[in-house]
Design an enzyme around this catalytic site. Structure first.
Site, PDB file in Angstrom:
ATOM      1  N   HIS A  27       0.846  -1.207   0.000  1.00  0.00           N
ATOM      2  CA  HIS A  27       0.000   0.000   0.000  1.00  0.00           C
ATOM      3  C   HIS A  27       0.869   1.240   0.000  1.00  0.00           C
ATOM      4  CE1 HIS A  27      -3.736   2.169   0.380  1.00  0.00           C
ATOM      5  NE2 HIS A  27      -3.266   2.864   1.399  1.00  0.00           N
ATOM      6  N   HIS A  75       1.003   5.513  -1.410  1.00  0.00           N
ATOM      7  CA  HIS A  75       0.592   6.734  -2.102  1.00  0.00           C
ATOM      8  C   HIS A  75       1.891   7.496  -2.343  1.00  0.00           C
ATOM      9  CE1 HIS A  75      -3.613   5.974  -1.100  1.00  0.00           C
ATOM     10  NE2 HIS A  75      -3.286   5.871   0.174  1.00  0.00           N
ATOM     11  N   ARG A  78      -5.093  15.597   6.274  1.00  0.00           N
ATOM     12  CA  ARG A  78      -5.633  15.473   4.920  1.00  0.00           C
ATOM     13  C   ARG A  78      -5.625  16.810   4.188  1.00  0.00           C
ATOM     14  NH1 ARG A  78     -11.651  13.378   3.225  1.00  0.00           N
ATOM     15  NH2 ARG A  78     -12.194  15.339   4.221  1.00  0.00           N
ATOM     16  N   TYR A 137      -5.176   7.523  -7.118  1.00  0.00           N
ATOM     17  CA  TYR A 137      -6.430   8.229  -7.404  1.00  0.00           C
ATOM     18  C   TYR A 137      -6.221   9.638  -7.933  1.00  0.00           C
ATOM     19  CZ  TYR A 137      -5.507   9.887  -2.603  1.00  0.00           C
ATOM     20  OH  TYR A 137      -4.917  10.403  -1.464  1.00  0.00           O
ATOM     21  N   GLU A 151     -10.627   3.099   8.529  1.00  0.00           N
ATOM     22  CA  GLU A 151      -9.408   3.708   9.044  1.00  0.00           C
ATOM     23  C   GLU A 151      -9.728   4.654  10.198  1.00  0.00           C
ATOM     24  OE1 GLU A 151      -5.531   6.227   7.345  1.00  0.00           O
ATOM     25  OE2 GLU A 151      -7.239   5.788   6.035  1.00  0.00           O
ATOM     26  N   HIS A 203      -5.887  -1.053   6.244  1.00  0.00           N
ATOM     27  CA  HIS A 203      -6.046  -0.513   7.594  1.00  0.00           C
ATOM     28  C   HIS A 203      -6.962  -1.407   8.432  1.00  0.00           C
ATOM     29  CE1 HIS A 203      -3.799   2.952   6.376  1.00  0.00           C
ATOM     30  NE2 HIS A 203      -4.725   3.346   5.518  1.00  0.00           N
ATOM     31  N   ASP A 251       2.250   3.090   3.047  1.00  0.00           N
ATOM     32  CA  ASP A 251       1.149   4.041   2.949  1.00  0.00           C
ATOM     33  C   ASP A 251       1.623   5.468   2.722  1.00  0.00           C
ATOM     34  OD1 ASP A 251      -1.317   5.249   3.034  1.00  0.00           O
ATOM     35  OD2 ASP A 251      -1.764   4.743   5.090  1.00  0.00           O
TER      36      ASP A 251
END
Length: 446
Positions: free
Chosen positions: A59, A61, A82, A121, A234, A268, A319
């Site tokens: 996983h 990003h 975020r 994404y 998560e 997660h 991650d």
């Protein structure tokens, strides 16, 4: 792909450490494994230390690597983190993302990672406009992995909503294809005929894909015989919002729409009910734990022992790349359980290495990787046994040394498809990885 013979001073063969192992490679695969070879054969490449199957980072990003250090300033929660992440995402173009991902994947190779699952994404231009090639961002990642010398499963991600049917916010417009059918049409244009790359699918989360469109993504993955990943539970806020919208947990919602199954990996899975755990285990859905990110974002400790006992294979991911170190991820999974339960020994070192390699590869659709055996992909990595962290234990305790003492700094060699990508701690394709990282991240601040 030139045939190469390697002599491994010590090798982890899945159950034990063997001294003096010869591995012959050809056409990217292991063609022979011989044990009990005390000295290197003439012409063999010598890898001193402990050689393990290549590690699978299930996983990732890649663009989150630009946040390292920055998001550690001050306090906050996942939700405040975020907002910083959105700011970085808004700066990326296909060219700048390629430069960043190439450096990040090179960092992974230096850490012994030979395959990455990229949960992707960031599809479109800022504001949601389409590039001339609608998969320009995904293609940038695939090319970056190739240039860094590692394998990739591009988990093309459906991200359609800001939360349970709400339209994407301004930050998320570049993530969205509009609906799941449009996502499937675009994802279907990604080419499959590349030796280093495979295409998978992902549901970003139950909050980001409306319930009536979950089945479209699951069906695409089934028809493509592709792995399917999903962020699951998560945050407790996600669970609460799902119950408010649908009267059930996210796991139940996924089960009711055909998302769970042996090709699926839940990432997660931190805040689960007993029924959630049963649904995951009974369906054979895997669970990817990302302990260094989960602790960095204060997400909580997931029930890894319980989901595994219920029937879910475990894998590991870095991650958000607070660190890129699969040894630390494996170690943290065990040590988190020790803190929670105040008992030791929830997994053996061998079990943690299985999560870090063969089970991680399987979650990404590379069933033919993750083992030093004839016929497997010739992907392996060697850690030094003579550093300040690893010196002292007997070589036969190499698995324990790798998991509970070693770090990414102890990786000396990485081989992918029989080709040495890292030799003596130096990347063969990206000569100055720190400079490449610094340059790519600095460009996002302009």
């Amino acid at each position: 792909m030139t045939p190469t013979t390697y002599w491994l001073e010590h090798a982890w063969l899945g159950t034990n450490v063997e001294p003096g192992v010869v591995v012959e490679t050809g056409d990217g695969r292991i063609t022979a494994v011989r044990t009990g070879v005390e000295v290197p054969p003439p012409g063999a490449e010598t890898l001193r230390g402990l050689t393990l199957p290549g590690l699978a980072n299930a996983h990732s990003h890649a663009f989150h690597r630009a946040l390292r250090g920055t998001v550690q300033v001050g306090s906050g929660t996942f939700w405040t983190w975020r907002e910083v992440m959105y700011t970085t995402a808004a700066q990326l173009t296909p060219d700048s993302y390629h430069a960043l991902a190439r450096a990040v994947y090179a960092e992974m190779a230096l850490a012994g990672i030979t395959c990455v699952g990229e949960f992707h994404y960031l599809h479109h231009a800022p504001g949601g406009g389409r590039y001339d090639d609608p998969n320009a961002m995904g293609e940038a990642l695939i090319a970056a992995a190739d240039e860094a010398g590692i394998r990739i499963t591009l988990l093309d991600t459906a991200y359609l909503s800001s939360g349970f049917g709400e339209p994407p916010n301004r930050h998320q417009l570049r993530f969205s294809d509009g609906d799941a059918r449009a996502w499937a049409e675009r994802a279907g244009q990604l080419k499959e005929d590349r030796a280093h790359a495979r295409i998978g699918a992902a549901v970003h989360s139950v909050r980001a894909v409306p319930a009536d469109q979950l089945g479209t993504v699951a069906q695409w993955a089934q028809d493509s015989e592709a792995p399917l990943h999903v962020h699951l539970s998560e945050q407790t806020a996600e669970n609460d919002a799902c119950r408010a919208a649908h009267g059930c947990t996210p796991t139940r919602l996924l089960a009711d729409h055909g998302v769970l199954g042996p090709r699926t990996t839940a990432v997660h899975a931190t805040h689960l009910t007993d029924e959630d755990i049963r649904l995951l285990g009974d369906s054979g859905t895997g669970v990817c734990m990302c302990p260094t990110t989960e602790r960095d974002l204060a997400d909580g400790i997931g029930p890894a022992t319980t989901v595994q006992a219920a029937g879910s294979p475990l894998s590991l991911g870095s991650d958000s790349h607070a660190v890129i170190d699969l040894f630390e991820e494996a170690r943290a999974m065990e040590l988190n359980e020790r803190l929670r339960t105040r008992t030791r020994g929830h997994w053996t070192a061998a079990a943690l290495l299985r999560a870090a390699s063969p089970d991680g590869h399987r979650s990404l659709g590379w069933d033919d990787a993750g083992a030093l055996r004839t016929g497997a992909l010739a992907d392996f990595t060697t850690i030094a046994l003579d550093t300040v962290r690893t010196a002292g234990p007997l070589p036969r305790l190499g698995a324990e040394t790798a998991v509970f003492a070693a770090s990414n700094a102890d990786v000396r060699h990485t081989v992918v498809g029989g080709r040495q990508v890292v030799r003596d701690g130096v990347h063969a394709l990206v000569p100055d990885v720190p400079a490449a990282l610094a340059s790519a991240i600095d460009a996002l601040r302009a």
